[in-house]
Write an enzyme that holds these catalytic residues in place. Structure first.
Site, PDB file in Angstrom:
ATOM      1  N   LYS A 121       0.843  -1.197   0.000  1.00  0.00           N
ATOM      2  CA  LYS A 121       0.000   0.000   0.000  1.00  0.00           C
ATOM      3  C   LYS A 121       0.880   1.250   0.000  1.00  0.00           C
ATOM      4  CE  LYS A 121      -3.188   2.304   3.065  1.00  0.00           C
ATOM      5  NZ  LYS A 121      -2.848   2.543   4.447  1.00  0.00           N
ATOM      6  N   ASP A 139      -6.655   0.676   0.523  1.00  0.00           N
ATOM      7  CA  ASP A 139      -6.863   1.089   1.914  1.00  0.00           C
ATOM      8  C   ASP A 139      -8.256   0.633   2.331  1.00  0.00           C
ATOM      9  OD1 ASP A 139      -8.644   2.847   0.778  1.00  0.00           O
ATOM     10  OD2 ASP A 139      -8.074   4.505   2.077  1.00  0.00           O
TER      11      ASP A 139
END
Ligand code: SF4
Length: 210
Positions: A121, A139
């Site tokens: 991420k 997310d």
């Protein structure tokens, strides 16, 4: 309706609703964006921006952060939560940049993943925002909304990332993620999505199941 058809309708809606997108973290350099993104785990971007103002004033680059006293760094970043681990990670990351990359943040995914505190991420945030590299940042908003709309049947971030990469063109992936985050904060919120005012209810799998 196929996943691709849902994705296209959703993307069109997002682009019309949120024509201008910006990363909500404050930064000047790839190193600063990388640091801010590590600090953003389990913390709001607004809080991270308050903290990084002081952090980057004291340690503007990897060289200064690599030499920092961990207690001093911990004091500055304490309010972002998990500050002991985050202090260790950002100093470790800075040391690795200095020792292995001449003080530069690498663009290569595997090299980024080898840095302490950096997962897919975080790596995708930096690669997408700074170098416009393809990559989907999964997310909490992206994961939740992709599932609701019906773009993925998976729930693990890596699998969701792979599913979404097939549905959104590489050069659009970074902005798409920013837009989904705006949408998740404003309309498709975690606890009570505002389906009544949502412009993609006609393609949404969750809405069809209500
Ligand atoms: S219809 Fe509801 S669940 Fe579906 S995307 Fe819109 S707000 Fe989210």
């Amino acid at each position: 309706m196929t996943k691709q058809e849902r994705a296209e309708a959703f993307e069109k809606y997002l682009e019309e609703k949120y024509p201008v997108v910006v990363c909500s973290l404050n930064y000047q350099t790839p190193f600063q964006l990388l640091t801010a993104t590590i600090l953003s785990a389990q913390c709001t971007d607004a809080r991270v921006n308050i903290v990084t103002k002081d952090l980057f004033a004291a340690y503007p680059d990897p060289f200064s952060l690599a030499d920092a006293d961990i207690e001093d760094v911990a004091k500055i970043i304490k309010s972002t939560g998990m500050y002991k681990m985050k202090s260790k990670n950002i100093i470790g990351m800075a040391k690795a940049l200095v020792e292995n990359h001449g003080g530069e943040v690498p663009q290569d995914m595997d090299e980024l993943l080898a840095l302490s505190g950096v997962g897919r991420k975080t790596a995708n945030v930096v690669r997408g925002n700074f170098w416009q590299k393809p990559g989907v940042v999964v997310d909490t908003h992206v994961k939740r909304i992709s599932g609701r709309v019906g773009l993925t049947d998976n729930t693990t971030p890596e699998k969701v990332e792979k599913d979404l990469e097939k549905l959104i063109k590489g050069e659009k992936q970074c902005d798409w993620c920013h837009r989904v985050i705006y949408f998740g904060r404003e309309i498709c919120t975690a606890r009570s999505p505002k389906c009544g005012i949502c412009g993609v209810s006609h393609v949404c799998k969750y809405y069809a199941s209500l």
